[in-house]
Design a protein around this motif. Structure first.
Motif, PDB file in Angstrom:
ATOM      1  N   GLN A  32     -16.396  -7.895 -19.149  1.00 22.50           N
ATOM      2  CA  GLN A  32     -15.885  -8.230 -20.216  1.00 22.50           C
ATOM      3  C   GLN A  32     -16.424  -7.818 -21.425  1.00 22.50           C
ATOM      4  O   GLN A  32     -15.485  -7.845 -21.784  1.00 22.50           O
ATOM      5  CB  GLN A  32     -15.744 -10.516 -20.388  1.00 22.50           C
ATOM      6  N   LYS A  33     -17.443  -8.186 -21.384  1.00 23.66           N
ATOM      7  CA  LYS A  33     -18.420  -7.380 -22.994  1.00 23.66           C
ATOM      8  C   LYS A  33     -17.646  -6.178 -22.673  1.00 23.66           C
ATOM      9  O   LYS A  33     -17.628  -5.828 -24.085  1.00 23.66           O
ATOM     10  CB  LYS A  33     -19.742  -7.866 -22.626  1.00 23.66           C
ATOM     11  N   ILE A  34     -18.288  -5.057 -22.100  1.00 22.92           N
ATOM     12  CA  ILE A  34     -17.873  -3.599 -22.296  1.00 22.92           C
ATOM     13  C   ILE A  34     -16.231  -3.510 -23.036  1.00 22.92           C
ATOM     14  O   ILE A  34     -15.892  -2.698 -23.118  1.00 22.92           O
ATOM     15  CB  ILE A  34     -18.142  -3.109 -21.464  1.00 22.92           C
ATOM     16  N   ASP A  94     -18.777  -1.184 -32.369  1.00 19.81           N
ATOM     17  CA  ASP A  94     -20.103  -1.163 -31.742  1.00 19.81           C
ATOM     18  C   ASP A  94     -20.692   0.064 -30.978  1.00 19.81           C
ATOM     19  O   ASP A  94     -22.430  -0.417 -31.695  1.00 19.81           O
ATOM     20  CB  ASP A  94     -20.148  -2.249 -30.698  1.00 19.81           C
ATOM     21  N   LEU A  99     -23.617  -0.992 -23.719  1.00 21.45           N
ATOM     22  CA  LEU A  99     -22.502  -2.053 -23.975  1.00 21.45           C
ATOM     23  C   LEU A  99     -23.275  -2.583 -22.916  1.00 21.45           C
ATOM     24  O   LEU A  99     -22.543  -3.851 -23.124  1.00 21.45           O
ATOM     25  CB  LEU A  99     -21.768  -1.360 -24.143  1.00 21.45           C
ATOM     26  N   LYS A 159     -14.292  -5.685 -24.431  1.00 20.23           N
ATOM     27  CA  LYS A 159     -14.228  -5.699 -25.574  1.00 20.23           C
ATOM     28  C   LYS A 159     -14.538  -5.292 -26.680  1.00 20.23           C
ATOM     29  O   LYS A 159     -14.837  -5.029 -27.783  1.00 20.23           O
ATOM     30  CB  LYS A 159     -14.349  -6.883 -25.846  1.00 20.23           C
ATOM     31  N   SER A 160     -15.735  -3.894 -26.773  1.00 19.46           N
ATOM     32  CA  SER A 160     -16.125  -3.878 -27.469  1.00 19.46           C
ATOM     33  C   SER A 160     -15.443  -1.717 -28.226  1.00 19.46           C
ATOM     34  O   SER A 160     -15.081  -1.303 -27.355  1.00 19.46           O
ATOM     35  CB  SER A 160     -17.638  -2.710 -26.403  1.00 19.46           C
ATOM     36  N   GLY A 170     -25.355  -4.037 -22.075  1.00 18.97           N
ATOM     37  CA  GLY A 170     -26.711  -4.700 -21.969  1.00 18.97           C
ATOM     38  C   GLY A 170     -27.407  -4.407 -21.645  1.00 18.97           C
ATOM     39  O   GLY A 170     -29.217  -5.368 -21.730  1.00 18.97           O
ATOM     40  N   LEU A 227     -19.057 -11.569 -16.558  1.00 17.39           N
ATOM     41  CA  LEU A 227     -19.463 -12.004 -17.734  1.00 17.39           C
ATOM     42  C   LEU A 227     -19.883  -9.526 -18.458  1.00 17.39           C
ATOM     43  O   LEU A 227     -19.100  -9.443 -19.586  1.00 17.39           O
ATOM     44  CB  LEU A 227     -20.681 -12.772 -18.505  1.00 17.39           C
ATOM     45  N   SER A 228     -21.058  -9.003 -18.325  1.00 18.36           N
ATOM     46  CA  SER A 228     -20.420  -7.865 -18.184  1.00 18.36           C
ATOM     47  C   SER A 228     -19.880  -6.368 -18.677  1.00 18.36           C
ATOM     48  O   SER A 228     -19.920  -5.849 -19.386  1.00 18.36           O
ATOM     49  CB  SER A 228     -22.164  -7.186 -17.806  1.00 18.36           C
TER      50      SER A 228
END
Length: 319
Positions: free
Chosen positions: A99-101, A199, A291, A103-104, A293, A96-97
């Motif tokens: 995937q998060k970066i 972001d 980014l 999309k940043s 988290g 998940l982490s």
């Protein structure tokens, strides 16, 4: 989490590990004083993907065992397995982490010795959405410390060269470029009106001197856009804090017009590539932690000075 599949358990006798189910038992040797620890981790899934990598690799090489181990997170042979391992090591979900970066959206102002090295780190770590801003052309003197340029690029716009580099090496990247000198808030406002949500902004530009800091800090803070800046002098470098209204105790006003009394931080003309790389890597780490988290690993209120002569790191709390 990496552990034995449902229906299988493990225990240890002397230096041997026994893995068993209701119908089958398998004996493992060769782990010696690590046997008890490994047995416990096989049961509870407390493997550390970094410090236990050798053990995990050894287990996966045993044909009778590798199919009995399941991973709910890291894919070992994936392109990003190493950074996923680090993410899990700092107690975040590696899938998940990542995937998060990916999309940043990161805005990078300045494509010089600091900016290009940061950009390379972020690209290699999986970030794929960038807004790059610079007005300058590649010069021969850039090549000693700005790793993304070559002799063939001399005389071309930095934004064009970087754009081609990213498209060639990271075809899945989403890139917006602006060949413009940022010397007023109006220009930043114009740029931000043309881009998606930002972001995080990274300020590595040093021209016009001081003005660029005043403009960017007040603009990003007032727009509630998280940002960080940094730079290098001949004897020292500086970066941070990373300003975010949700986490920073103070705004950038305390940062402006301040220099450390411990070190002479007056800018000088010479540049030394290893020092550029050092500060760039620190900033890239701050950006990635933010980014991802991992906010406990980000300096939201401390400005960090790195003394290259004395090899010291000095934190300065901005009040």
């Amino acid at each position: 989490m990496i552990r034995l599949k449902s229906g299988w358990k493990s225990y240890c006798i002397d230096d041997s590990i026994y893995i068993y189910s209701d119908t089958k038992k398998i004996k493992l040797n060769g782990f010696k004083d690590k046997s008890y620890e490994i047995s416990l981790k096989l049961n509870n899934g407390n493997f550390d993907i970094l410090t236990d990598k050798y053990i995990l690799d050894s287990l996966y090489r045993v044909d009778s065992i590798k199919n009995l181990i399941e991973s709910t997170s890291v894919v070992f042979d994936d392109e990003y397995s190493r950074i996923q391992g680090y993410i899990e090591h700092i107690n975040l979900d590696p899938i998940l982490s990542l995937q998060k970066i990916k999309k940043s959206y990161v805005l990078l102002l300045g494509l010089g010795g600091i900016g290009t090295n940061i950009l390379q780190n972020l690209l290699m770590s999986g970030i794929r959405r960038f807004i790059i801003i610079d007005f300058d052309f590649v010069e021969a003197s850039n090549l000693t410390r700005q790793s993304l340029y070559s002799y063939e690029d001399v005389g071309f716009l930095k934004t064009d060269v970087i754009s081609k580099y990213i498209k060639r090496n990271y075809p899945d990247a989403d890139l917006l470029k602006f060949n413009i000198k940022v010397d007023s808030i109006d220009i930043l406002e114009e740029i931000c009106n043309k881009v998606p949500i930002i972001d995080l902004a990274i300020v590595c530009a040093d021209n016009p001197p001081k003005t660029i800091q005043d403009i960017t800090m007040s603009f990003f803070w007032n727009k509630d856009i998280p940002f960080i800046n940094g730079g290098v002098m001949i004897q020292a470098g500086v970066f941070g804090p990373l300003f975010d209204r949700k986490f920073s105790k103070n705004g950038p006003e305390s940062y402006l017009n301040t220099l450390s009394s411990d070190i002479n931080f007056e800018p000088t003309f010479p540049c030394f590539s290893p020092f550029n790389s050092l500060i760039s890597n620190f900033i890239a780490a701050e950006v990635l932690h933010y980014l991802l988290g991992a906010y406990d690993k980000v300096e939201f209120d401390n400005q960090i000075f790195v003394d290259f002569v004395e090899r010291k790191i000095i934190k300065k709390y901005r009040e």
